[in-house]
Design an enzyme around this catalytic site. Sequence first.
Site, PDB file in Angstrom:
ATOM      1  N   GLU A  29     -18.872 -27.452 -20.691  1.00  0.00           N
ATOM      2  CA  GLU A  29     -18.039 -26.596 -19.882  1.00  0.00           C
ATOM      3  C   GLU A  29     -17.712 -25.354 -20.698  1.00  0.00           C
ATOM      4  OE1 GLU A  29     -14.837 -29.386 -18.575  1.00  0.00           O
ATOM      5  OE2 GLU A  29     -16.412 -30.506 -17.759  1.00  0.00           O
ATOM      6  N   LEU A  56     -17.366 -28.646 -13.537  1.00  0.00           N
ATOM      7  CA  LEU A  56     -16.641 -29.618 -14.205  1.00  0.00           C
ATOM      8  C   LEU A  56     -16.890 -31.110 -13.403  1.00  0.00           C
ATOM      9  CD1 LEU A  56     -12.863 -28.210 -14.082  1.00  0.00           C
ATOM     10  CD2 LEU A  56     -13.484 -30.093 -15.145  1.00  0.00           C
ATOM     11  N   GLU A  58     -18.116 -34.529 -15.331  1.00  0.00           N
ATOM     12  CA  GLU A  58     -18.462 -35.261 -16.809  1.00  0.00           C
ATOM     13  C   GLU A  58     -19.499 -36.005 -16.543  1.00  0.00           C
ATOM     14  OE1 GLU A  58     -15.500 -33.873 -16.488  1.00  0.00           O
ATOM     15  OE2 GLU A  58     -15.040 -32.660 -17.897  1.00  0.00           O
ATOM     16  N   PHE A  83     -11.997 -36.582 -21.992  1.00  0.00           N
ATOM     17  CA  PHE A  83     -12.983 -36.142 -20.780  1.00  0.00           C
ATOM     18  C   PHE A  83     -13.975 -37.189 -21.042  1.00  0.00           C
ATOM     19  CE2 PHE A  83     -11.806 -31.349 -21.766  1.00  0.00           C
ATOM     20  CZ  PHE A  83     -10.458 -31.764 -21.350  1.00  0.00           C
ATOM     21  N   HIS A 126      -4.420 -35.698 -23.260  1.00  0.00           N
ATOM     22  CA  HIS A 126      -5.305 -34.683 -24.264  1.00  0.00           C
ATOM     23  C   HIS A 126      -5.224 -35.086 -25.622  1.00  0.00           C
ATOM     24  CE1 HIS A 126      -5.501 -32.271 -20.615  1.00  0.00           C
ATOM     25  NE2 HIS A 126      -6.436 -31.677 -21.026  1.00  0.00           N
TER      26      HIS A 126
HETATM   27  C1  LIG Z   1     -11.910 -34.079 -16.783  1.00  0.00           C
HETATM   28  C2  LIG Z   1     -11.685 -32.806 -17.442  1.00  0.00           C
HETATM   29  N1  LIG Z   1     -12.513 -31.930 -18.178  1.00  0.00           N
HETATM   30  C3  LIG Z   1     -12.069 -30.696 -18.624  1.00  0.00           C
HETATM   31  C4  LIG Z   1     -10.924 -30.520 -18.943  1.00  0.00           C
HETATM   32  C5  LIG Z   1     -10.557 -29.135 -19.271  1.00  0.00           C
HETATM   33  N2  LIG Z   1     -10.011 -28.200 -18.378  1.00  0.00           N
HETATM   34  C6  LIG Z   1      -8.704 -28.163 -18.192  1.00  0.00           C
HETATM   35  S1  LIG Z   1      -8.259 -27.196 -16.819  1.00  0.00           S
HETATM   36  C7  LIG Z   1      -9.850 -26.874 -16.740  1.00  0.00           C
HETATM   37  C8  LIG Z   1     -10.393 -25.898 -15.393  1.00  0.00           C
HETATM   38  C9  LIG Z   1      -9.711 -26.367 -14.316  1.00  0.00           C
HETATM   39  O1  LIG Z   1     -10.201 -25.660 -13.364  1.00  0.00           O
HETATM   40  P1  LIG Z   1      -9.623 -25.456 -11.815  1.00  0.00           P
HETATM   41  O2  LIG Z   1      -9.836 -27.041 -11.387  1.00  0.00           O
HETATM   42  O3  LIG Z   1     -10.307 -24.715 -11.099  1.00  0.00           O
HETATM   43  O4  LIG Z   1      -8.205 -25.432 -11.907  1.00  0.00           O
HETATM   44  P2  LIG Z   1      -7.481 -23.926 -12.624  1.00  0.00           P
HETATM   45  O5  LIG Z   1      -7.245 -24.141 -14.001  1.00  0.00           O
HETATM   46  O6  LIG Z   1      -8.372 -22.818 -12.166  1.00  0.00           O
HETATM   47  O7  LIG Z   1      -6.179 -23.998 -11.827  1.00  0.00           O
HETATM   48  C10 LIG Z   1     -10.608 -27.397 -17.427  1.00  0.00           C
HETATM   49  C11 LIG Z   1     -12.241 -27.386 -17.514  1.00  0.00           C
HETATM   50  C12 LIG Z   1      -9.745 -31.320 -18.240  1.00  0.00           C
HETATM   51  N3  LIG Z   1      -8.584 -31.081 -18.421  1.00  0.00           N
HETATM   52  N4  LIG Z   1     -10.251 -32.626 -17.632  1.00  0.00           N
END
Ligand SMILES: Cc1ncc(C[n+]2csc(CCOP(=O)(O)OP(=O)(O)O)c2C)c(N)n1
Lengths: 327, 326
Positions: A29, A56, A58, A83, A126
């Site tokens: 990612e 997203l 995994e 993750f 986290h």
């Molecule tokens: C399973 C998982 N993978 C990766 C992450 C890292 N991460 C945190 S927020 C995010 C993006 C989320 O995007 P979205 O669902 O569109 O929500 P937004 O942040 O845009 O509100 C990522 C990749 C995580 N927290 N959990």
Amino acid sequence: MATKTYIQAIAEATIEEMERDKAVFTMGEDLRQSVYGATAGLVERFGEDRVLDTPLSENGFFGAALGASLCGMRPIVETVTSFLWVGMDQLISQASKMRYMFGGQAELPVTFRVRMFYARGAAAHHSDRNYPVFMNTPGLKIICPTNAYDAKGLMKTAVRDNDVCLLFEDGIALSSRMEVPDNDDLPDGELLVPFGVANIVQPGSDVTIVGIAGGVQHAIDAAKVLEAEGVSAEIIDPRTLVPLDTDTILKSVAKTGRLVVVDPAHKMCSAGSEIAAIVAQEGFWDLQAPIQVVASEQINVPYSPALEPLIYPTPEKVVAAIRTVLD
Amino acid sequence: MALDKQQLVEMYRRMCRIRYFEEAVIEIHSSGELIGPAHPYIGEEAVAVGACAALRDTDRIAGNHRSHGHPIAKGGDVNRAMAEILGKVDGFCKGKGGSMHLADFSIGILGESGIVASSVPIATGAALAAKLSKQDFVSLVFFGDGASNQGACHESMNMAALWDLPVIFMCENNGYAITTSYKNSVSVDHVSDRASAYGMPGVLVDGQDAIAVWEATNEAVRRARAGEGPTLIEAMTYRYEDHSLGLDKIRKSEYRSQEEVDEARTRDPLPIHRSAMITHGFATEAECDEIEATVQTEIDGAIEFARNSPFPKPEDLYDDMWATPV
Ligand SMILES: Cc1ncc(C[n+]2csc(CCOP(=O)(O)OP(=O)(O)O)c2C)c(N)n1
Ligand SMILES: [Mg+2]
């Protein structure tokens, strides 16, 4: 020779392996924007096909990496410890079992680069230090580099290895900087650190301290404190947990008679408890005191800055454990 | 049914509450008082507020890492929210959860998840409980465009449609998952297009317009309460700030342009709602100014409250692990 950070070392290993072998590609990612710091410039250098920003998903892309590896590719997957849980089906049901289950037919040269953040107010979702979970699963190689030199050398070995490797990048070690030789300075022209060979960080005679991941730095700090009191500590960094260099640990305990293990994972069924069990079984007659394991409290990581620091190993806790075995 | 003056005013109040709360969090973070990650909801207020305006106190919600707006929209206390973010005992979770994990079960907030999409099945299960126990509540889950790509999301939607569960899937499509754009991560034009694959209605709505979000949610809630099953709503919105406080080192100019951010800021949900109320005679300029001033005072009070609240004590560490301690 130049000094490099742990992250620079990982980045350098990635570039060198991608240049060396067209089958190597990266996926994960936000790689192209290098959110986690080790993939800057890759897409400009190798193109979008070899630097995949995944959705997203995994479980999906972990599995896709495994599938690609069965057909000649050598993926490097970037993710974060917490993750891994989302991709557990692919990691446990497929990655760890396919080769054996299919009678040795499957070749799975996948390297998972797993960033391990903790101790920085990120709360329970986290802050996982979950390498022991994967030690409990046969079939996965577990790599825990604790400095820039090993990060580069072990990463390159992992990419060339034909089994699934989980390389845990410890958040404490990430900011560390040390001399990492350039390829031109090396006799073989490459920095490769073999699996299953522990590093004796410092020799000593009174107590053996085995440090895992960020635990190595705590061991070094604790040893310094006790050195002033005339205590000579031997510090061992196993570097890889599967395979584990038990010989080096047992030889050291035979010399010192005392063992302290420092492991940032939760204590129950940790890497620390496994090492303690091995030494208790195979080195029992060398021991002059009960083994001490300094690991994280058996509690989920609390968010509050007033609570979180209490749960992890610290140099002070290691000093106390050393005093206990010397008593 | 249409919204009355009191509801419209309350929606504006809650949108201001979220906005000023987030501004305060940004300030506190930059002063170093807060060390962990925090994900500002600024720009997206109309989604949470429009959705929660269609819910009762007994209805349940769950959400994600961008977590401050959802509980405040549901009626969560800002003092306790701020105390949680500072890791204090008076926080919703006694300081154990923090910014990404606000939860107040007493008003139906089942918790925000830091693991993306992880709370979608949880909300689905809440709806299952409503159905099995014949309780009159619905469940609504906020998740992002990025989250919509997780298996957990797809599996939940299938079960919800299969079992006619009273759940509303509220996708906040802000165009990005950290730096990954929607078009680089989703195979169809709209997340709501996927609804037909599960056999439920998919509704696309302007997420900058709280009233539009309310309308879509209100219909979804009606369906849910009538036993007609789930709805997937996709609210088109935009995140005005960085993905997360402390992640400003990201090469931000490269994943989205300043022009794009500036353009999105012209559709700020707060002025949109404010002028809608004024145009339709539901509130005067003076009344709106008054709301803004009162809410600002409320947020100043929340910071004060949170700062004065004590930290948990070391002996609290092992509390709350078990229902029956081992
Ligand atoms: C399973 C998982 N993978 C990766 C992450 C890292 N991460 C945190 S927020 C995010 C993006 C989320 O995007 P979205 O669902 O569109 O929500 P937004 O942040 O845009 O509100 C990522 C990749 C995580 N927290 N959990
Ligand atoms: Mg998004």
